[in-house]
Structure formats: C-alpha cells, structure tokens
Design a protein around this motif. Structure first.
Motif, PDB file in Angstrom:
ATOM      1  N   ALA A  10     -41.234  16.291 125.781  1.00 39.67           N
ATOM      2  CA  ALA A  10     -41.289  16.696 124.374  1.00 39.67           C
ATOM      3  C   ALA A  10     -41.352  18.214 124.253  1.00 39.67           C
ATOM      4  O   ALA A  10     -40.681  18.812 123.400  1.00 39.67           O
ATOM      5  N   ILE A  11     -42.135  18.843 125.100  1.00 41.85           N
ATOM      6  CA  ILE A  11     -42.249  20.299 125.061  1.00 41.85           C
ATOM      7  C   ILE A  11     -40.919  20.943 125.439  1.00 41.85           C
ATOM      8  O   ILE A  11     -40.479  21.919 124.811  1.00 41.85           O
ATOM      9  N   PHE A  12     -40.248  20.401 126.450  1.00 41.99           N
ATOM     10  CA  PHE A  12     -38.930  20.907 126.830  1.00 41.99           C
ATOM     11  C   PHE A  12     -37.973  20.839 125.645  1.00 41.99           C
ATOM     12  O   PHE A  12     -37.220  21.788 125.370  1.00 41.99           O
ATOM     13  N   ALA A  13     -37.983  19.739 124.893  1.00 38.07           N
ATOM     14  CA  ALA A  13     -37.099  19.575 123.740  1.00 38.07           C
ATOM     15  C   ALA A  13     -37.358  20.649 122.692  1.00 38.07           C
ATOM     16  O   ALA A  13     -36.427  21.205 122.097  1.00 38.07           O
ATOM     17  N   LYS A  14     -38.625  20.983 122.463  1.00 37.16           N
ATOM     18  CA  LYS A  14     -38.955  21.977 121.446  1.00 37.16           C
ATOM     19  C   LYS A  14     -38.622  23.395 121.916  1.00 37.16           C
ATOM     20  O   LYS A  14     -38.189  24.226 121.126  1.00 37.16           O
ATOM     21  N   VAL A  15     -38.812  23.671 123.193  1.00 40.85           N
ATOM     22  CA  VAL A  15     -38.442  24.995 123.713  1.00 40.85           C
ATOM     23  C   VAL A  15     -36.924  25.185 123.563  1.00 40.85           C
ATOM     24  O   VAL A  15     -36.457  26.256 123.164  1.00 40.85           O
ATOM     25  N   ALA A  16     -36.159  24.145 123.869  1.00 40.95           N
ATOM     26  CA  ALA A  16     -34.706  24.220 123.722  1.00 40.95           C
ATOM     27  C   ALA A  16     -34.313  24.398 122.261  1.00 40.95           C
ATOM     28  O   ALA A  16     -33.385  25.146 121.934  1.00 40.95           O
ATOM     29  N   GLU A  17     -35.023  23.739 121.360  1.00 39.52           N
ATOM     30  CA  GLU A  17     -34.725  23.825 119.934  1.00 39.52           C
ATOM     31  C   GLU A  17     -34.936  25.241 119.409  1.00 39.52           C
ATOM     32  O   GLU A  17     -34.111  25.781 118.666  1.00 39.52           O
ATOM     33  N   TYR A  18     -36.069  25.847 119.794  1.00 37.63           N
ATOM     34  CA  TYR A  18     -36.419  27.165 119.274  1.00 37.63           C
ATOM     35  C   TYR A  18     -35.880  28.309 120.126  1.00 37.63           C
ATOM     36  O   TYR A  18     -35.881  29.461 119.684  1.00 37.63           O
ATOM     37  N   GLY A  19     -35.437  27.993 121.340  1.00 37.60           N
ATOM     38  CA  GLY A  19     -34.911  29.043 122.203  1.00 37.60           C
ATOM     39  C   GLY A  19     -35.954  30.041 122.643  1.00 37.60           C
ATOM     40  O   GLY A  19     -35.634  31.168 123.025  1.00 37.60           O
ATOM     41  N   SER A  20     -37.217  29.610 122.631  1.00 38.41           N
ATOM     42  CA  SER A  20     -38.311  30.529 122.951  1.00 38.41           C
ATOM     43  C   SER A  20     -39.548  29.734 123.326  1.00 38.41           C
ATOM     44  O   SER A  20     -39.937  28.802 122.617  1.00 38.41           O
ATOM     45  N   SER A  22     -42.607  31.058 123.414  1.00 42.11           N
ATOM     46  CA  SER A  22     -43.682  31.469 122.516  1.00 42.11           C
ATOM     47  C   SER A  22     -43.543  30.822 121.142  1.00 42.11           C
ATOM     48  O   SER A  22     -44.550  30.399 120.537  1.00 42.11           O
ATOM     49  N   GLN A  23     -42.295  30.719 120.638  1.00 47.79           N
ATOM     50  CA  GLN A  23     -42.094  30.101 119.329  1.00 47.79           C
ATOM     51  C   GLN A  23     -42.381  28.608 119.388  1.00 47.79           C
ATOM     52  O   GLN A  23     -42.984  28.040 118.464  1.00 47.79           O
ATOM     53  N   ALA A  24     -41.966  27.960 120.471  1.00 45.41           N
ATOM     54  CA  ALA A  24     -42.272  26.537 120.629  1.00 45.41           C
ATOM     55  C   ALA A  24     -43.781  26.314 120.701  1.00 45.41           C
ATOM     56  O   ALA A  24     -44.312  25.373 120.111  1.00 45.41           O
ATOM     57  N   ALA A  25     -44.466  27.199 121.416  1.00 39.41           N
ATOM     58  CA  ALA A  25     -45.928  27.092 121.518  1.00 39.41           C
ATOM     59  C   ALA A  25     -46.571  27.212 120.146  1.00 39.41           C
ATOM     60  O   ALA A  25     -47.505  26.461 119.798  1.00 39.41           O
ATOM     61  N   LYS A  26     -46.069  28.152 119.351  1.00 36.25           N
ATOM     62  CA  LYS A  26     -46.607  28.348 118.006  1.00 36.25           C
ATOM     63  C   LYS A  26     -46.391  27.116 117.142  1.00 36.25           C
ATOM     64  O   LYS A  26     -47.315  26.665 116.437  1.00 36.25           O
ATOM     65  N   GLU A  27     -45.196  26.557 117.180  1.00 36.75           N
ATOM     66  CA  GLU A  27     -44.885  25.388 116.356  1.00 36.75           C
ATOM     67  C   GLU A  27     -45.653  24.153 116.803  1.00 36.75           C
ATOM     68  O   GLU A  27     -46.034  23.316 115.991  1.00 36.75           O
ATOM     69  N   LEU A  28     -45.875  24.033 118.104  1.00 39.38           N
ATOM     70  CA  LEU A  28     -46.596  22.878 118.649  1.00 39.38           C
ATOM     71  C   LEU A  28     -48.111  23.076 118.644  1.00 39.38           C
ATOM     72  O   LEU A  28     -48.852  22.164 119.017  1.00 39.38           O
ATOM     73  N   GLN A  29     -48.533  24.292 118.242  1.00 37.82           N
ATOM     74  CA  GLN A  29     -49.954  24.630 118.218  1.00 37.82           C
ATOM     75  C   GLN A  29     -50.577  24.485 119.610  1.00 37.82           C
ATOM     76  O   GLN A  29     -51.664  23.918 119.783  1.00 37.82           O
TER      77      GLN A  29
END
Length: 311
Positions: A10-20, A22-29
């Motif tokens: 799931a985290i990999f999917a969000k990092v790919a979505e945001y291309g970052s 740090s941004q994925a971390a922020k969105e996933l809290q």
C-alpha cells in the motif's frame, strides 16, 4: 505460510502516486523513515528495485511499473472494504492527477474545478495544462482530456461531446474575398496555421448540398504559424487572414460578430472531446467522482449555449 506485506504494498502504491516519499508520508500520516523502510523492505523481499532514486530525483523502475497495477488494486480493495464496513461513509480523499490541452483546459476545465473541490474538500488535484502528448500509464495520470479522433488502444475512453472545427475570418476579410463558394477560392490566401497538427497547413473539406460527396484538400499559405491557436485571435479579428479553429475557441467571437464562418457549403470532419483513463477494472472513488462531474458538465457544452460556464 507467510502473509504478503500488505502495508508495504500500500505504501509503495502511494509513493508511486505522489512521486515522492515525503509527500506520500504526509498523506498517509506516517514518518518519512517509515515510508522509506517499508519500500526498502518490499524491494528486499522481491529482490528488485521499485524506484530509482538519488538526492535530487526519483522515478519508478520498469519492475515497479509491472507491479504497480496490482499494488493499486490492493490499496483500493482495502479502501472499499473499510468503506463498506463503515456503511459507505468514508469521505473521498487523495490526489487526482489529470492532463488537458492548454487552451481548452484553462477555458473550460479550470472554471468547473472550484465546485468539485468545494464538494470534496479532502480531494486534491494536480493538473497539467499542455498540448504535448502525455503517456497516461507511464506518467501516472488518472485522467487525460483529449480532443482528437481517437485511435484504438489499451486505454478506456468516454466521449464527452463532439467538437466542431470551423473555417473563420473577420467580416472585413470575408468581404474582401467576395462571394466564394469553393475551397479552391482560398488557395494562395494568407492564413494562420496550427503547427502542432497532424498535417500542418492541410485542411480536408467535405462538400454539402450541390457539392455533396466532393472532398477538397486545401493547402494553406502561412501568414502566421503557432503551436497555440489562441495567439491567432488578435490578428484574425484584425482581418489579416483566415484559420481553422475549434468551436469552443471562437463561439463568443462568432456570436458577437467579430468573426464569421467561411464556405457554409463545406465542413471539416468533427473531432471528439474524450475522457481517457487506464483500462483497469477498479478505480478510486475520487477518480470516479471527478469523471462524473466532467460528464455532467459537458453533456451541454457552454460554447453551444452562448452562455457563461455554470458550475
């Protein structure tokens, strides 16, 4: 039996979505180290690199592209499961990445985004206004707006409406041509040419009425060339030539009488306004909501009504 590392997927999917990361971390809290460690853990388990990264740049690898669809499915199925368990009361959220042609996007997409953002405060948009062709899958877009005659592909396309292309000029320029009735009468006349077209300077006109069944290829003589047709309007309205332009760009000028149509007994083949997505069976709810918003709006295009855009 060892369970898959669902969290890492799931985290990999969000990092790919945001291309970052740090941004994925922020969105996933989550903390950036937590996100980075999850992706590294997944890469070690798979024995392949999912991202190429250095201090300045990060991009998804070929191996990452191969498994991204399934990772997105894992994340989406989990979201749907939670929504069903909570009675479907989960607020739609997340980022939607879209692309649209520059002029059309700014004139007709931008004005209808505020109402969507107001209705869904947890959804964010990343919009690329560009006339360059974008690879929806490789560049990670959720939606792409295209104005074209769409070729068959692995993508899914929904036609929103028809876009007419009109041969237009200022009334003074049209008067200087006299009562022309055939495209050959425009040969040698100065015109404005869109340089990013499939065949710049060539216009295929089809006859109607007494000219029905006749096809004429008009070769334009350039007075002004550009990769952005909006730049033609001042010179066009000043009576310095003619051009072939989309209806959505010239409808106001035609209604006000600043421009007039040429050769009413001839027409250029229409193109379509398409909403293009990947062929995946499941898509995030936020993407579906934006698609529905666009479909509703373009059922009756504003340029056909001669009214301001209503949002």
């Amino acid at each position: 039996m060892k369970l898959p590392d669902f969290e890492a997927w799931a985290i990999f999917a969000k990092v790919a979505e945001y291309g970052s990361f740090s941004q994925a971390a922020k969105e996933l809290q989550l903390s950036p180290p937590t996100v980075s460690k999850a992706v590294s853990r997944l890469e070690q388990s798979l024995g392949v690199s999912l991202f190429s990264r250095n201090s300045r740049h990060m991009s998804i690898t070929q191996a990452g592209h191969m498994v991204l669809e399934r990772a997105n499915r894992i994340f989406l199925e989990a979201e749907l499961a939670e929504a069903e368990a909570r009675g479907g009361k989960v607020q739609p959220s997340g980022l939607i990445k879209i692309a649209a042609p520059t002029i059309f996007g700014i004139r007709h997409i931008s004005p209808i985004l505020p109402s969507f953002l107001e209705n869904y405060p947890e959804i964010d948009l990343m919009v690329n206004f560009s006339d360059s062709f974008v690879d929806l899958i490789a560049e990670g877009y959720d939606l792409v707006i295209r104005i074209t005659r769409l070729a068959d592909s692995a993508l899914t396309a929904r036609k929103l409406c028809t876009v007419r292309r009109l041969l237009v000029a200022a009334p003074s320029y049209a008067a200087s041509l006299g009562g022309i009735t055939h495209p050959r009468d425009l040969e040698g006349q100065k015109s404005f040419i869109y340089s990013n077209g499939v065949a710049p300077g060539m216009i295929r006109l089809m006859g109607e009425g007494v000219h029905k069944g006749e096809v004429y290829m008009l070769s334009q003589k350039a007075r002004l060339q550009s990769d952005n047709v909006e730049g033609f309007l001042p010179a066009l309205e000043a009576g310095l030539g003619f051009s072939l332009l989309p209806e959505f760009l010239v409808s106001d000028a035609l209604e006000a009488g600043r421009l007039v149509g040429l050769l009413p007994g001839w027409h250029v083949e229409d193109v379509g306004l398409y909403l293009v997505t990947t062929g995946r069976a499941l898509r995030p709810q936020r993407v579906t909501l934006l698609m529905e918003h666009l479909i509703r709006h373009f059922e009756a295009p504003s340029w056909r009504k001669g009214k301001a855009i209503e949002t």
